[in-house]
Design a protein around this motif. Structure first.
Motif, PDB file in Angstrom:
ATOM      1  N   LYS A 109       0.812  -1.214   0.000  1.00  0.00           N
ATOM      2  CA  LYS A 109       0.000   0.000   0.000  1.00  0.00           C
ATOM      3  C   LYS A 109       0.848   1.268   0.000  1.00  0.00           C
ATOM      4  CE  LYS A 109      -3.825   2.492   1.213  1.00  0.00           C
ATOM      5  NZ  LYS A 109      -4.395   2.617   2.552  1.00  0.00           N
ATOM      6  N   GLN A 113       0.746   4.144  -2.764  1.00  0.00           N
ATOM      7  CA  GLN A 113       0.441   5.526  -2.388  1.00  0.00           C
ATOM      8  C   GLN A 113       1.471   6.502  -2.960  1.00  0.00           C
ATOM      9  OE1 GLN A 113      -1.557   5.252   1.045  1.00  0.00           O
ATOM     10  NE2 GLN A 113      -2.562   7.184   0.523  1.00  0.00           N
ATOM     11  N   ALA A 144      -5.219   3.218  -2.228  1.00  0.00           N
ATOM     12  CA  ALA A 144      -4.128   4.200  -2.299  1.00  0.00           C
ATOM     13  C   ALA A 144      -4.463   5.291  -3.308  1.00  0.00           C
ATOM     14  CB  ALA A 144      -2.822   3.507  -2.691  1.00  0.00           C
ATOM     15  N   GLU A 148      -5.398   9.346  -2.382  1.00  0.00           N
ATOM     16  CA  GLU A 148      -4.619  10.473  -2.912  1.00  0.00           C
ATOM     17  C   GLU A 148      -5.495  11.409  -3.744  1.00  0.00           C
ATOM     18  OE1 GLU A 148      -1.464  11.469  -2.285  1.00  0.00           O
ATOM     19  OE2 GLU A 148      -1.478   9.912  -0.753  1.00  0.00           O
TER      20      GLU A 148
END
Ligand SMILES: [Zn+2]
Length: 442
Positions: A109, A113, A144, A148
Motif C-alpha cells: 500500500k 500511495q 491508495a 490520494e
C-alpha cells in the motif's frame, strides 16, 4: 457563498465539431470573464458585458493566456507510471516482460500511495483534471489511488483490475474474489467525495468467462458504476481471444454476452474493430478511448476515428494517454499523435476537433457532460490556463498572444497541440482553486 472571477481569453465547446460547424460548436471570448460560486461556474461571457454585474468580487487576470476546461484522459494506468517507455515489444510480450512484474509491486500500500501521489501530480502538471484509471489487481492499490485523489479533491474514476488467468500467480484473483473485492470497493468509494468506481476487467485474455459473467452481474447490481476494459487493440490479441472464446461472435461479443456492453462502458483502443462492432458500440452508447501514442508505440495500428465519428453509427470517443503503453501524460501530445494517425489514414483532425475530444468529448465518453467538460453554469470549475507561447519556438510560431478570430484561434491552437506539452500548461485549477502552477503563479 463565495464568489470570484477570472479574466482572460476563454475557449470551450458547446457542441461537437465533428457534426456541426465550428461557428456553432466553439465558444470563444478574446477578453472574457468567468465567474465562480463555491467552486462551480456561475457565468461566462465577454468581460465588457459581465463586468458591471460583478464589479465587487475579486478577479484573477491572466493576460496573454487562454483558459480552457480541464483535460480529460479516458484511459490510463497509474501502476504503469514507472515503466513508461519500455523498449521493443508489442502488446502481449510487453505485458509479460514489463507490465506484470511492475504491477506486482502494488500489493504494498505504501508503495502504491507513493506512485499514486506522483501520478496525480503529473496529471495536474499536464492539465488533466479527470481520468478513467486502471489500478492494479490488489484492492490496496485502489485504496491508495482514491485516498490520494480525495486529498486533492479530484473527480477521478478508477477500479481494481480483474484477472484470473494467463498472468503470473502473484497477480491473479479468482472470479469470486474479483466480485467481492470490487463490490466492497464500490461501497467504499463510489460517489465518495468526487470519486467514481469502474468495474475493470483487464481484457478478455486474462479473464475467464466465469469472471466476466460475475463482473456483468456486479454491473447489473450497480448500474451507475462504470465498466472499463481493453478491446481489439492488436491483431495477435484478437486472434488469441477468438481461440480462448471459440463460441463467441468476435471480441466485443465476449463482453456483450457477459452483460458488459452498456452506456457506462468505456473500451480502450478498438483499433481492430469490425464494422458490426462499431455499430454495436453505437447502439449500446458505449465509448471508445482512442489512445494514439500507445497505438503507435506498441505498433498496434491506426484507429478509425472517422468511422467512430460517423453520422450513421456515431460512437462516443475520448482521448486516452494509456500510460505506460502510451508515451506521454500530455493530452496536447496525444492530440498531436492523433492528428498524425488521421493523416496516415488520409484524413484530417482539426485543432478544435482534437480539443473537443480532450474536453467535452471526453466528458461525454465518461457520461459526465452534465457535471464538467465546459463552462456552462453549474458545472464544476476544473480548468487550465494555457500558454500558447510557452517556449521560444512556440512564441515564434504564435507571435500574437490572443487570437482575434476563430480562424486565427484554430491556427494558434493547432500549433499549440503539435508543439505543446506540460510547459504549455501555465496553471491548473480544481473547483476554482489553484492545484498546480508554473513558477511565478500564485
Ligand atoms: Zn491500457
Amino acid at each position: 457563498m463565495s464568489l470570484k472571477a477570472f479574466r482572460g481569453a476563454f475557449l470551450d465547446f458547446i457542441d461537437d465539431p465533428f457534426y456541426v460547424s465550428e461557428a456553432e460548436s466553439v465558444r470563444y471570448f478574446a477578453d472574457g470573464l468567468l465567474v465562480l460560486e463555491d467552486g462551480k461556474v456561475k457565468a461566462l461571457g465577454a468581460y465588457d458585458s459581465l463586468q458591471e454585474s460583478y464589479a465587487d468580487i475579486p478577479v484573477i487576470t491572466y493576460p496573454d493566456m487562454l483558459i480552457m476546461p480541464g483535460l480529460i484522459d479516458t484511459h490510463i494506468h497509474f501502476p504503469q507510471t514507472e515503466m513508461i517507455a519500455s523498449y521493443g515489444e508489442q502488446l502481449l510480450e510487453w505485458l509479460s516482460k514489463y507490465t506484470f512484474p511492475t504491477e506486482g509491486k502494488f500489493k504494498d500500500k505504501a508503495y502504491a500511495q507513493e506512485i499514486a501521489s506522483f501520478f496525480l501530480d503529473e496529471l495536474l502538471k499536464h492539465g488533466t483534471t479527470t481520468a478513467l484509471v486502471f489500478a492494479a489487481v490488489y484492492p490496496e492499490s485502489v485504496d491508495a489511488f482514491f485516498e490520494e485523489a480525495s486529498r486533492r479533491h479530484l473527480r477521478m474514476i478508477a477500479g481494481k483490475v480483474l484477472m484470473d488467468r494467463n498472468a503470473p500467480a502473484f497477480l491473479v484473483d479468482t472470479p469470486e474474489t474479483a466480485y467481492t473485492e470490487s463490490k466492497q470497493l464500490i461501497q467504499k468509494w463510489h460517489k465518495h467525495d468526487r470519486l467514481l468506481y469502474a468495474i475493470t476487467p483487464r481484457f478478455a485474455v486474462t479473464s475467464s468467462d466465469k469472471q466476466l459473467q460475475l463482473a456483468g452481474q456486479l454491473l447489473a447490481e450497480f448500474p451507475d458504476v462504470y465498466m472499463h476494459t481493453h478491446l481489439s487493440e492488436n491483431v495477435k490479441e484478437v486472434a488469441l481471444v477468438a481461440e480462448l472464446f471459440p463460441d463467441s461472435d468476435g471480441y466485443l461479443d465476449v463482453y456483450d454476452r457477459a452483460g458488459l456492453v452498456g452506456d457506462k462502458s468505456v473500451f480502450a483502443h478498438g483499433v481492430q474493430l469490425t464494422d458490426a462492432e462499431f455499430q454495436r458500440l453505437s447502439k449500446a452508447r458505449s465509448a471508445i478511448a482512442f489512445c494514439p501514442t500507445s497505438n503507435l508505440f506498441l505498433g498496434s495500428g491506426l484507429f478509425k476515428l472517422k468511422q467512430a465519428k460517423s453520422v450513421e453509427y456515431p460512437v462516443k470517443v475520448g482521448f486516452g494517454t494509456d500510460v505506460g503503453g502510451g508515451t506521454s501524460f500530455s493530452m496536447l501530445q496525444t492530440s498531436s499523435e492523433a492528428y498524425k494517425v488521421t493523416q496516415l489514414r488520409g484524413q484530417k483532425l482539426s485543432a478544435f476537433q482534437a480539443l473537443f475530444l480532450a474536453t467535452l468529448g471526453g466528458a461525454k465518453a465518461l457520461s459526465l457532460e452534465e457535471t464538467l467538460g465546459n463552462f456552462d453554469p453549474g458545472k464544476e470549475a476544473d480548468f487550465i490556463v494555457v500558454n500558447p507561447r510557452a517556449t521560444p519556438l512556440m512564441a515564434r510560431r504564435n507571435p500574437t498572444p490572443i487570437a482575434d478570430s476563430l480562424e486565427a484561434l484554430a491556427d494558434q491552437m493547432f500549433a499549440t497541440m503539435i508543439l505543446g506539452d506540460d510547459r504549455a500548461i501555465h496553471a491548473t485549477y480544481i473547483m476554482g482553486e489553484l492545484a498546480h502552477g508554473q513558477s511565478g503563479v500564485v
